[in-house]
Design a protein around this motif. Structure first.
Motif, PDB file in Angstrom:
ATOM      1  N   LEU A  57       0.820  -1.203   0.000  1.00  0.00           N
ATOM      2  CA  LEU A  57       0.000   0.000   0.000  1.00  0.00           C
ATOM      3  C   LEU A  57       0.860   1.261   0.000  1.00  0.00           C
ATOM      4  CD1 LEU A  57      -2.868   1.026  -0.019  1.00  0.00           C
ATOM      5  CD2 LEU A  57      -2.824   1.024   2.466  1.00  0.00           C
ATOM      6  N   ALA A  58       1.962   1.245   0.731  1.00  0.00           N
ATOM      7  CA  ALA A  58       2.847   2.422   0.758  1.00  0.00           C
ATOM      8  C   ALA A  58       3.382   2.708  -0.644  1.00  0.00           C
ATOM      9  CB  ALA A  58       3.992   2.203   1.738  1.00  0.00           C
ATOM     10  N   GLY A  59       3.781   1.683  -1.363  1.00  0.00           N
ATOM     11  CA  GLY A  59       4.275   1.863  -2.731  1.00  0.00           C
ATOM     12  C   GLY A  59       3.200   2.441  -3.627  1.00  0.00           C
ATOM     13  N   TRP A  60       1.976   1.940  -3.476  1.00  0.00           N
ATOM     14  CA  TRP A  60       0.856   2.450  -4.274  1.00  0.00           C
ATOM     15  C   TRP A  60       0.625   3.923  -3.958  1.00  0.00           C
ATOM     16  CZ3 TRP A  60      -3.940   4.638  -3.438  1.00  0.00           C
ATOM     17  CH2 TRP A  60      -4.823   4.634  -4.523  1.00  0.00           C
ATOM     18  N   LEU A  61       0.626   4.290  -2.667  1.00  0.00           N
ATOM     19  CA  LEU A  61       0.418   5.682  -2.266  1.00  0.00           C
ATOM     20  C   LEU A  61       1.512   6.586  -2.824  1.00  0.00           C
ATOM     21  CD1 LEU A  61      -0.679   5.145   1.431  1.00  0.00           C
ATOM     22  CD2 LEU A  61      -2.097   6.115  -0.391  1.00  0.00           C
ATOM     23  N   PHE A  62       2.764   6.134  -2.753  1.00  0.00           N
ATOM     24  CA  PHE A  62       3.871   6.939  -3.277  1.00  0.00           C
ATOM     25  C   PHE A  62       3.762   7.118  -4.785  1.00  0.00           C
ATOM     26  CE2 PHE A  62       5.508   7.668   0.614  1.00  0.00           C
ATOM     27  CZ  PHE A  62       6.295   6.712   1.219  1.00  0.00           C
ATOM     28  N   ARG A  63       3.352   6.074  -5.483  1.00  0.00           N
ATOM     29  CA  ARG A  63       3.209   6.162  -6.939  1.00  0.00           C
ATOM     30  C   ARG A  63       2.103   7.158  -7.307  1.00  0.00           C
ATOM     31  NH1 ARG A  63       3.644   1.264  -7.470  1.00  0.00           N
ATOM     32  NH2 ARG A  63       1.468   0.646  -7.421  1.00  0.00           N
ATOM     33  N   VAL A  64       0.981   7.073  -6.614  1.00  0.00           N
ATOM     34  CA  VAL A  64      -0.124   8.007  -6.868  1.00  0.00           C
ATOM     35  C   VAL A  64       0.318   9.436  -6.554  1.00  0.00           C
ATOM     36  CG1 VAL A  64      -2.426   8.718  -6.085  1.00  0.00           C
ATOM     37  CG2 VAL A  64      -1.961   6.310  -6.552  1.00  0.00           C
ATOM     38  N   ALA A  65       0.973   9.630  -5.413  1.00  0.00           N
ATOM     39  CA  ALA A  65       1.433  10.967  -5.012  1.00  0.00           C
ATOM     40  C   ALA A  65       2.434  11.515  -6.025  1.00  0.00           C
ATOM     41  CB  ALA A  65       2.063  10.912  -3.621  1.00  0.00           C
ATOM     42  N   ARG A  66       3.365  10.672  -6.458  1.00  0.00           N
ATOM     43  CA  ARG A  66       4.371  11.110  -7.433  1.00  0.00           C
ATOM     44  C   ARG A  66       3.702  11.530  -8.743  1.00  0.00           C
ATOM     45  NH1 ARG A  66       7.172   6.442  -9.415  1.00  0.00           N
ATOM     46  NH2 ARG A  66       5.536   6.610 -10.941  1.00  0.00           N
ATOM     47  N   ASN A  67       2.746  10.730  -9.218  1.00  0.00           N
ATOM     48  CA  ASN A  67       2.049  11.071 -10.460  1.00  0.00           C
ATOM     49  C   ASN A  67       1.275  12.379 -10.327  1.00  0.00           C
ATOM     50  OD1 ASN A  67       3.057   8.787 -11.704  1.00  0.00           O
ATOM     51  ND2 ASN A  67       1.220   7.574 -11.336  1.00  0.00           N
ATOM     52  N   LEU A  68       0.619  12.571  -9.194  1.00  0.00           N
ATOM     53  CA  LEU A  68      -0.097  13.826  -8.960  1.00  0.00           C
ATOM     54  C   LEU A  68       0.878  15.005  -8.943  1.00  0.00           C
ATOM     55  CD1 LEU A  68      -2.642  12.727  -6.201  1.00  0.00           C
ATOM     56  CD2 LEU A  68      -3.188  13.409  -8.545  1.00  0.00           C
ATOM     57  N   ALA A  69       2.043  14.808  -8.325  1.00  0.00           N
ATOM     58  CA  ALA A  69       3.050  15.874  -8.264  1.00  0.00           C
ATOM     59  C   ALA A  69       3.557  16.226  -9.657  1.00  0.00           C
ATOM     60  CB  ALA A  69       4.218  15.448  -7.369  1.00  0.00           C
ATOM     61  N   PHE A  70       3.838  15.218 -10.469  1.00  0.00           N
ATOM     62  CA  PHE A  70       4.336  15.489 -11.820  1.00  0.00           C
ATOM     63  C   PHE A  70       3.273  16.192 -12.662  1.00  0.00           C
ATOM     64  CE2 PHE A  70       7.547  11.804 -11.456  1.00  0.00           C
ATOM     65  CZ  PHE A  70       8.433  12.632 -10.784  1.00  0.00           C
ATOM     66  N   ASN A  71       2.022  15.777 -12.523  1.00  0.00           N
ATOM     67  CA  ASN A  71       0.940  16.462 -13.246  1.00  0.00           C
ATOM     68  C   ASN A  71       0.831  17.916 -12.795  1.00  0.00           C
ATOM     69  OD1 ASN A  71       0.332  14.133 -14.631  1.00  0.00           O
ATOM     70  ND2 ASN A  71      -1.374  13.572 -13.296  1.00  0.00           N
ATOM     71  N   TYR A  72       0.944  18.139 -11.504  1.00  0.00           N
ATOM     72  CA  TYR A  72       0.890  19.490 -10.952  1.00  0.00           C
ATOM     73  C   TYR A  72       2.035  20.339 -11.512  1.00  0.00           C
ATOM     74  CZ  TYR A  72       1.218  23.277  -7.554  1.00  0.00           C
ATOM     75  OH  TYR A  72       1.297  24.509  -6.968  1.00  0.00           O
ATOM     76  N   LEU A  73       3.243  19.792 -11.500  1.00  0.00           N
ATOM     77  CA  LEU A  73       4.400  20.536 -11.993  1.00  0.00           C
ATOM     78  C   LEU A  73       4.270  20.861 -13.478  1.00  0.00           C
ATOM     79  CD1 LEU A  73       7.246  18.705 -10.059  1.00  0.00           C
ATOM     80  CD2 LEU A  73       6.439  21.050  -9.694  1.00  0.00           C
TER      81      LEU A  73
END
Length: 173
Positions: A57-73
Motif C-alpha cells: 500500500l505504501a508503494g501504491w500511495l507513493f506512486r499516486v502521489a508522485r504522479n499527482l506531483a508530476f501532473n501538478y508541476l
C-alpha cells in the motif's frame, strides 16, 4: 467503507502513511501548500478506488502521489510560460506611450507577475479569475467554495497582493 476496509482502518492507514506521503510531495514540489493538497488528493484516491492488492500500500500511495506531483508541476510550468509570454508580449500596455512611460509600465507588469507568483495558488487564481471577468458563481465553482464566501476570499487575496506588492516595490527602491 473503503473497498472492504472499515473507515476506522482507513483512518489508521491515513495516520500512518500521511507523513511520508506529505514529505515526498513537499520534496518534489518545494511548496507545502500544494503538497498538503496533493497528499489529501492521494488519500481521496485511496478511499474512492483502493488498489486491488493491498500488500504494498505504501508503494501504491507513493506512486499516486508522485504522479499527482508530476501532473501538478507540468500544469504549473505551462501556466508560468503562458503568464510569462503575456508579460513579455505586453506591448498593448505600452502602445502610444513615451519610451520612459513604456519602460515603467513594463517594469510594473513584471512586478505584478512576481507578486502573483508569491501568492498562494488560491489567491492567485481568485484574482486572475476575477480580473478576467468571471462572476462570483463561476469563481466559487472553480475554486470550490460557497458563492457567499467568494467576496471574503477575494478581499483577502487583494490584501495579500497589496501587501506583497508594497513589500517588493519598496525593496526595489
Amino acid at each position: 467503507m473503503m473497498g472492504d476496509l472499515p473507515v476506522s482502518n482507513f483512518k489508521n492507514l491515513f495516520d500512518s502513511h500521511y507523513p511520508e506521503v506529505y514529505r515526498l510531495l513537499t520534496y518534489l514540489l518545494g511548496n507545502q501548500s500544494a503538497a498538503e493538497d496533493l497528499a489529501q488528493e492521494t488519500f481521496l484516491k485511496l478511499y474512492q478506488s483502493p488498489p486491488r492488492e493491498k500488500e504494498n500500500l505504501a508503494g501504491w500511495l507513493f506512486r499516486v502521489a508522485r504522479n499527482l506531483a508530476f501532473n501538478y508541476l507540468r500544469s504549473e510550468k505551462g501556466r508560468y510560460r503562458r503568464e510569462e509570454r503575456c508579460v513579455l508580449q505586453g506591448n498593448e500596455i505600452t502602445a502610444g506611450l513615451s519610451s520612459e512611460e513604456a519602460f515603467l509600465r513594463k517594469q510594473e507588469a513584471v512586478l505584478v507577475h512576481e507578486v502573483l507568483q508569491k501568492l498562494t495558488e488560491r489567491d492567485r487564481n481568485c484574482l486572475l479569475l476575477k480580473f478576467s471577468g468571471m462572476s462570483y458563481a463561476e469563481i466559487a465553482e472553480i475554486i470550490g467554495v460557497k458563492q457567499t464566501s467568494v467576496g471574503t476570499v477575494l478581499a483577502r487575496a487583494r490584501a495579500n497582493f497589496k501587501k506583497e506588492f508594497t513589500r517588493l516595490k519598496g525593496s526595489e527602491l
